[in-house]
Design a protein around this motif. Structure first.
Motif, PDB file in Angstrom:
ATOM      1  N   GLY A 210      19.738  15.288  -1.153  1.00  0.00           N
ATOM      2  CA  GLY A 210      18.610  16.208  -1.153  1.00  0.00           C
ATOM      3  C   GLY A 210      17.953  16.201   0.212  1.00  0.00           C
ATOM      4  O   GLY A 210      18.630  16.288   1.233  1.00  0.00           O
ATOM      5  N   ALA A 211      16.620  16.060   0.230  1.00  0.00           N
ATOM      6  CA  ALA A 211      15.885  16.084   1.492  1.00  0.00           C
ATOM      7  C   ALA A 211      15.077  14.810   1.647  1.00  0.00           C
ATOM      8  O   ALA A 211      14.511  14.293   0.692  1.00  0.00           O
ATOM      9  CB  ALA A 211      14.965  17.301   1.540  1.00  0.00           C
ATOM     10  N   GLY A 212      15.034  14.309   2.858  1.00  0.00           N
ATOM     11  CA  GLY A 212      14.272  13.098   3.150  1.00  0.00           C
ATOM     12  C   GLY A 212      14.892  12.358   4.317  1.00  0.00           C
ATOM     13  O   GLY A 212      16.043  12.605   4.690  1.00  0.00           O
ATOM     14  N   ASN A 213      14.136  11.416   4.885  1.00  0.00           N
ATOM     15  CA  ASN A 213      14.645  10.677   6.036  1.00  0.00           C
ATOM     16  C   ASN A 213      15.900   9.885   5.714  1.00  0.00           C
ATOM     17  O   ASN A 213      16.737   9.637   6.590  1.00  0.00           O
ATOM     18  CB  ASN A 213      13.559   9.738   6.576  1.00  0.00           C
ATOM     19  N   ASN A 289      15.547   3.196  -1.842  1.00  0.00           N
ATOM     20  CA  ASN A 289      14.175   3.040  -2.326  1.00  0.00           C
ATOM     21  C   ASN A 289      13.332   2.311  -1.286  1.00  0.00           C
ATOM     22  O   ASN A 289      13.454   1.103  -1.110  1.00  0.00           O
ATOM     23  CB  ASN A 289      14.177   2.270  -3.649  1.00  0.00           C
ATOM     24  N   ASN A 290      12.464   3.063  -0.593  1.00  0.00           N
ATOM     25  CA  ASN A 290      11.530   2.432   0.342  1.00  0.00           C
ATOM     26  C   ASN A 290      10.084   2.511  -0.136  1.00  0.00           C
ATOM     27  O   ASN A 290       9.154   2.175   0.599  1.00  0.00           O
ATOM     28  CB  ASN A 290      11.663   3.036   1.748  1.00  0.00           C
ATOM     29  N   GLY A 291       9.886   3.008  -1.364  1.00  0.00           N
ATOM     30  CA  GLY A 291       8.565   2.995  -1.961  1.00  0.00           C
ATOM     31  C   GLY A 291       7.586   4.022  -1.426  1.00  0.00           C
ATOM     32  O   GLY A 291       6.390   3.967  -1.733  1.00  0.00           O
ATOM     33  N   ILE A 292       8.084   4.989  -0.650  1.00  0.00           N
ATOM     34  CA  ILE A 292       7.198   6.008  -0.076  1.00  0.00           C
ATOM     35  C   ILE A 292       7.932   7.343   0.005  1.00  0.00           C
ATOM     36  O   ILE A 292       9.158   7.399  -0.064  1.00  0.00           O
ATOM     37  CB  ILE A 292       6.714   5.633   1.348  1.00  0.00           C
ATOM     38  N   TYR A 293       7.145   8.424   0.137  1.00  0.00           N
ATOM     39  CA  TYR A 293       7.723   9.686   0.577  1.00  0.00           C
ATOM     40  C   TYR A 293       7.916   9.560   2.090  1.00  0.00           C
ATOM     41  O   TYR A 293       7.005   9.827   2.882  1.00  0.00           O
ATOM     42  CB  TYR A 293       6.783  10.846   0.254  1.00  0.00           C
ATOM     43  N   GLY A 294       9.123   9.155   2.486  1.00  0.00           N
ATOM     44  CA  GLY A 294       9.342   8.708   3.860  1.00  0.00           C
ATOM     45  C   GLY A 294       9.079   9.746   4.935  1.00  0.00           C
ATOM     46  O   GLY A 294       8.429   9.464   5.950  1.00  0.00           O
TER      47      GLY A 294
END
Length: 376
Positions: A210-213, A289-294
């Protein structure tokens, strides 16, 4: 079913293209868009081999060219290799085939001037309304990639192309750029994990995201080798990877399907995991899983250091989540645990989630969250 009406390049257009290519000293090809098929991809790869052309792939269209082919120069997307960006700007002939060069692949419209690029521009695209809308090409050809590639197959290359050395240099730069780092913040390092994947996942495996760092690790460090091995949103929509993996496994049941997802991204459409269970589709989800919306946190820290808002996440136990749905779950808290976890997920024969606990400091391969926050 609907069948599109195809347009074909004219003989005079192909003759003009041939002349432009022969007169070039620093040509560059960028592939993108849709309406490709396996034969067209193979035929263009043969054309690039004969002409010794440097070739890049547009944002999330990396499956259109073998990354280990000596002509491959890299992906033209988010976080582009600075050396490749320079070569695109410095090219004297830019050939876009199927690509639009919109915001993401154009690095926010900085690689080409609007409306008149400095580079001589050949734009091949199947929709006449797109040609000249953003960039005014020197040669506009209204055709789908298949029709254009079929029309140029018989062209003959110069005896000694002037750009051969440049092509080799660009490929070497790509190989260096796409070699993952060996370490990073925290106990889990994505660089060695990507190296393990490259060595242990079949070259015809299908990767979705999907989308994300987190997707940077796939786009930069996975070397796509074959057509139909990538499904990712050029629109940047979160949550795309899991349902895309379900569909891919249904279409290609004999091929391995790997979904990359962040924790925030996964939770957009995580319920689709039950669809994979229901239909017996053993996809493997690598859940970073980094626990944030990176990505949003990165922008917050860059623009407003220390002033974060609504980017911390409270997540479920993803291993228990997979098991509750009837799938297989794994937790990776150290780098060396990833390989065995992946093999167990594969051997389970079930849809699987491998939760990779990543330190939020590892926000990009090059900079930590703290470095971004303290850049001033």
């Amino acid at each position: 079913p609907y069948t599109p009406v195809e347009s074909h390049p004219g003989k005079s257009q192909i003759a003009t293209f041939d002349e432009m290519l022969r007169n070039a000293r620093r040509p560059m090809v960028i592939l993108g868009g849709t309406r490709w098929d396996e034969k067209t991809v193979s035929d263009f790869q043969d054309f690039a081999s004969r002409f010794k052309l440097p070739v890049g792939c547009s944002f999330r269209r990396q499956m259109l060219f073998d990354h280990l082919h000596p002509s491959y120069a890299g992906d033209v997307g988010i976080g582009i290799n600075p050396a490749l960006a320079h070569e695109i700007k410095d090219s004297d002939l830019l050939i876009l085939i199927g690509a639009r060069m919109s915001e993401m692949p154009s690095s926010s419209y900085t690689l080409l001037d609007i409306p008149y690029p400095k580079q001589t521009l050949v734009h091949v695209y199947p929709d006449p309304e797109e040609l000249g809308r953003m960039y005014r090409p020197d040669l506009a050809i209204c055709a789908a990639p298949a029709e254009f590639v079929a029309a140029i197959k018989e062209l003959q290359p110069p005896a000694l192309p002037l750009w051969t050395e440049r092509k080799s240099s660009m490929h070497d730069s790509y190989l260096k750029w796409s070699t993952p780092p060996k370490s990073g913040p925290g106990d889990v390092h994505m660089g060695p994990i990507m190296a393990w994947i490259e060595e242990n996942v079949p070259i015809d495996a299908i990767f979705t995201n999907g989308a994300g760092n987190y997707a940077t690790w796939v786009h930069r460090y996975h070397r796509f080798r074959k057509y139909n091995t990538q499904s990712a949103p050029t629109s940047g929509s979160m949550g795309y990877g899991l349902p895309a993996a379900v569909a891919a496994k249904q279409l290609f049941p004999d091929r391995e399907v790997v979904c990359f997802a962040g924790d925030g991204c996964f939770m957009m459409h995580g319920q689709e995991f039950i669809t994979a269970v229901r239909y017996g589709l053993p996809i493997i989800t690598v859940l970073v899983n980094n626990g944030i919306y990176g990505t949003i946190r990165m922008h917050q820290e860059r623009e407003y250091p220390g002033r974060i808002s609504a980017t911390d996440l409270v997540n479920p136990d993803f291993v228990a989540y997979a098991q509750a749905f009837g799938g297989h779950g794994e937790l990776v808290e150290k780098t060396e645990d990833f390989g065995p976890a992946y093999l167990r997920a594969r051997e389970s024969g079930k849809p699987a989630i491998i939760e990779v606990r990543l330190d939020p400091e590892a926000i990009t391969p090059a900079k930590t969250l703290t470095q971004i926050r303290n850049r001033n």
